[in-house]
Design a protein around this motif. Sequence first.
Motif, PDB file in Angstrom:
ATOM      1  N   PHE A  50       0.852  -1.188   0.000  1.00  0.00           N
ATOM      2  CA  PHE A  50       0.000   0.000   0.000  1.00  0.00           C
ATOM      3  C   PHE A  50       0.890   1.241   0.000  1.00  0.00           C
ATOM      4  CE2 PHE A  50      -2.047   3.438   2.363  1.00  0.00           C
ATOM      5  CZ  PHE A  50      -3.128   3.666   1.524  1.00  0.00           C
ATOM      6  N   ALA A  52       1.387   4.771   0.649  1.00  0.00           N
ATOM      7  CA  ALA A  52       0.757   5.893   1.354  1.00  0.00           C
ATOM      8  C   ALA A  52       1.247   7.218   0.779  1.00  0.00           C
ATOM      9  CB  ALA A  52       1.087   5.826   2.837  1.00  0.00           C
ATOM     10  N   ARG A  71      -7.250  15.285   2.134  1.00  0.00           N
ATOM     11  CA  ARG A  71      -8.328  14.697   2.918  1.00  0.00           C
ATOM     12  C   ARG A  71      -7.750  13.676   3.893  1.00  0.00           C
ATOM     13  NH1 ARG A  71     -13.197  13.442  -0.982  1.00  0.00           N
ATOM     14  NH2 ARG A  71     -14.386  14.475   0.629  1.00  0.00           N
ATOM     15  N   GLY A  75      -1.989  11.024   3.237  1.00  0.00           N
ATOM     16  CA  GLY A  75      -0.539  10.793   3.306  1.00  0.00           C
ATOM     17  C   GLY A  75       0.238  11.954   3.921  1.00  0.00           C
ATOM     18  N   LYS A  76      -0.476  12.914   4.507  1.00  0.00           N
ATOM     19  CA  LYS A  76       0.195  14.099   5.073  1.00  0.00           C
ATOM     20  C   LYS A  76       1.136  13.717   6.222  1.00  0.00           C
ATOM     21  CE  LYS A  76      -3.740  16.010   6.114  1.00  0.00           C
ATOM     22  NZ  LYS A  76      -4.709  14.980   5.692  1.00  0.00           N
ATOM     23  N   SER A  77       0.588  12.950   7.197  1.00  0.00           N
ATOM     24  CA  SER A  77       1.422  12.590   8.356  1.00  0.00           C
ATOM     25  C   SER A  77       2.570  11.692   7.925  1.00  0.00           C
ATOM     26  CB  SER A  77       0.605  11.859   9.418  1.00  0.00           C
ATOM     27  OG  SER A  77      -0.546  12.574   9.693  1.00  0.00           O
ATOM     28  N   THR A  78       2.284  10.794   6.973  1.00  0.00           N
ATOM     29  CA  THR A  78       3.338   9.899   6.488  1.00  0.00           C
ATOM     30  C   THR A  78       4.504  10.738   5.954  1.00  0.00           C
ATOM     31  OG1 THR A  78       1.655   8.292   5.913  1.00  0.00           O
ATOM     32  CG2 THR A  78       3.793   8.016   4.872  1.00  0.00           C
ATOM     33  N   HIS A 214      -6.630  20.984   8.155  1.00  0.00           N
ATOM     34  CA  HIS A 214      -7.776  20.767   7.272  1.00  0.00           C
ATOM     35  C   HIS A 214      -8.497  22.077   7.038  1.00  0.00           C
ATOM     36  CE1 HIS A 214      -7.667  16.423   6.967  1.00  0.00           C
ATOM     37  NE2 HIS A 214      -7.305  16.397   8.229  1.00  0.00           N
TER      38      HIS A 214
HETATM   39  N1  LIG Z   1       1.800   1.890   9.746  1.00  0.00           N
HETATM   40  C1  LIG Z   1       0.909   1.852   8.765  1.00  0.00           C
HETATM   41  N2  LIG Z   1       0.602   0.695   8.156  1.00  0.00           N
HETATM   42  C2  LIG Z   1      -0.284   0.655   7.141  1.00  0.00           C
HETATM   43  N3  LIG Z   1      -0.917   1.733   6.639  1.00  0.00           N
HETATM   44  C3  LIG Z   1      -0.645   2.924   7.211  1.00  0.00           C
HETATM   45  C4  LIG Z   1       0.275   3.054   8.292  1.00  0.00           C
HETATM   46  N4  LIG Z   1       0.334   4.360   8.632  1.00  0.00           N
HETATM   47  C5  LIG Z   1      -0.509   5.015   7.805  1.00  0.00           C
HETATM   48  N5  LIG Z   1      -1.084   4.153   6.958  1.00  0.00           N
HETATM   49  C6  LIG Z   1      -2.040   4.493   5.899  1.00  0.00           C
HETATM   50  O1  LIG Z   1      -1.427   5.443   5.046  1.00  0.00           O
HETATM   51  C7  LIG Z   1      -2.412   6.354   4.582  1.00  0.00           C
HETATM   52  C8  LIG Z   1      -1.933   7.759   4.851  1.00  0.00           C
HETATM   53  O2  LIG Z   1      -1.991   7.966   6.245  1.00  0.00           O
HETATM   54  P1  LIG Z   1      -1.615   9.367   6.894  1.00  0.00           P
HETATM   55  O3  LIG Z   1      -1.712   9.195   8.375  1.00  0.00           O
HETATM   56  O4  LIG Z   1      -0.312   9.823   6.340  1.00  0.00           O
HETATM   57  O5  LIG Z   1      -2.781  10.285   6.351  1.00  0.00           O
HETATM   58  P2  LIG Z   1      -3.127  11.806   6.724  1.00  0.00           P
HETATM   59  O6  LIG Z   1      -3.245  12.534   5.447  1.00  0.00           O
HETATM   60  O7  LIG Z   1      -2.148  12.322   7.727  1.00  0.00           O
HETATM   61  O8  LIG Z   1      -4.563  11.617   7.379  1.00  0.00           O
HETATM   62  P3  LIG Z   1      -5.335  12.501   8.504  1.00  0.00           P
HETATM   63  O9  LIG Z   1      -5.716  13.794   7.872  1.00  0.00           O
HETATM   64  O10 LIG Z   1      -6.533  11.649   8.784  1.00  0.00           O
HETATM   65  O11 LIG Z   1      -4.412  12.617   9.679  1.00  0.00           O
HETATM   66  C9  LIG Z   1      -3.716   5.996   5.255  1.00  0.00           C
HETATM   67  O12 LIG Z   1      -4.511   5.223   4.379  1.00  0.00           O
HETATM   68  C10 LIG Z   1      -3.273   5.156   6.430  1.00  0.00           C
HETATM   69  O13 LIG Z   1      -4.268   4.192   6.761  1.00  0.00           O
END
Ligand SMILES: Nc1ncnc2c1ncn2[C@@H]1O[C@H](COP(=O)(O)OP(=O)(O)OP(=O)(O)O)[C@@H](O)[C@H]1O
Length: 461
Positions: A50, A52, A71, A75-78, A214
């Motif tokens: 997957f 991210a 949204r 993937g922002k936190s990633t 957001h």
């Molecule tokens: N350790 C992990 N294992 C598998 N999938 C993950 C992991 N960490 C994050 N994800 C997935 O990666 C994608 C991006 O997650 P992320 O936390 O970066 O999103 P985000 O944009 O920060 O979301 P939000 O606005 O809800 O905080 C999501 O689908 C999440 O489920």
Amino acid sequence: MSSESVALEVQGLGKCFHIYDAPGDRLRQFVMPRLSRLLGREPKPYHREFWALRSLDLQVAKGETIGIIGRNGSGKSTFLQMVCGTLAPSCGEVKTHGRIAALLELGAGFNPEFSGRDNVAMNAALLGLSDAQIAERFDSIAAFADIGEFIDQPVKTYSSGMYVRLAFAVIAHVDADILVVDEALAVGDAVFTQKCMRFLRSFMERGTLLFVSHDTAAIKSLCDRVVWIDKGQVMQIGPTKEVCDRYMQACYEAEQGSGPVAETAPPAPVFDASLPWHDQRRDFFRAEPMRNDIEVFRFNPEAPSFGLGGARITGAWLMDTQQRPLHWVVGGEPVVLRIQAQCHQALQSPIVGFVVKDRTGQAVFGDNSYLSYLGQPVVCASGQVLQAEFSFDMPRMPVGNYAIDVALADGSQHDHVQQHWIQDALHFKSESTNMATGLLGIPMRSIVLQAGQAQQETSPP
Ligand SMILES: Nc1ncnc2c1ncn2[C@@H]1O[C@H](COP(=O)(O)OP(=O)(O)OP(=O)(O)O)[C@@H](O)[C@H]1O
């Protein structure tokens, strides 16, 4: 961009998570491929991939403020975890130039068994402060967090708000060059939020900020450029307004689909400006649940302030037209803001003013007495009390927390000395609103919606 002026370089950055459908698959994935290779067979994967985040390229200059939008789950936190070094990239690279501190995950970096005091010391040390610097700054960190005796309790006993207070207090004191802040976490009560935003705005004058939110209004008020990520793909990197507008459009289209835009707009109905005016929806707005109820909190004489001290502001009140201090205000109704000061030296041309700020510290509206007394200043002798009253219709406000700065200067609009400026002297909270959009609602003269034949030409009203 010359290499000395770059704070962050990201190239081809991507993160792939392995998703296991059953708990045993993780072990199978560890053992089976090795066995298969030993037996000379093609290994079979026991996980799904997957992505991210894929292929992010970004260069951030020192001093830039970058907004990250997208949204939930985009993937922002990633991305930001890889910038901070708490998550290893699957491909690409991140180079940071300078000390980086982050408020990304609640409680990250804190040991729940240790006290706030110990966690401050450990965190600050990890972020590069020496023992002497930690000792010297501890009182200021504790004052910023303002969690009282909890500072000596294990952080596992903290509320989420206390966690955030302590974490923010630490990052505000470590001389970071790059800050990474998830705005969803930087919320506490109204006073603390204003304090955080004040710190961020002063930090932005020298440091590099990556700011996730957001709230596109907050992004627009703070950021120079924006990165928009959707489902792990970089959709756009560019000027704040352009990217936020495109993002808003995409959010609406995702919810409701897109339709053709009318090629010729219908002519605007002509407005008869000679009619006496009132907001036709006023009775409607006065009735619950449409009413814009605003709770007003008392003047805070202890709020942070600065100035030469030739006069000191002693009080500020929002009042009704009968001079009664108001605890609740209704958006759209007339109010009076009274500001009182004690003069300790003669002021030849005093100017009293105020500015209303939203929770991000963005000035929403304000005014001062300068133009009303141009050429006929109200001289105030030492020992006298100076009082200013601003009468206006309270704008209708979106739900949220606000603060009012009040100030007293001496001189002219462009050349004056600040005698006393109180930050966040008054707080108020809009509890419910009838506003459709924007930072504040103006008294609307009329809204006309008509159906009929399209006209070829429109004459201006
Ligand atoms: N350790 C992990 N294992 C598998 N999938 C993950 C992991 N960490 C994050 N994800 C997935 O990666 C994608 C991006 O997650 P992320 O936390 O970066 O999103 P985000 O944009 O920060 O979301 P939000 O606005 O809800 O905080 C999501 O689908 C999440 O489920």
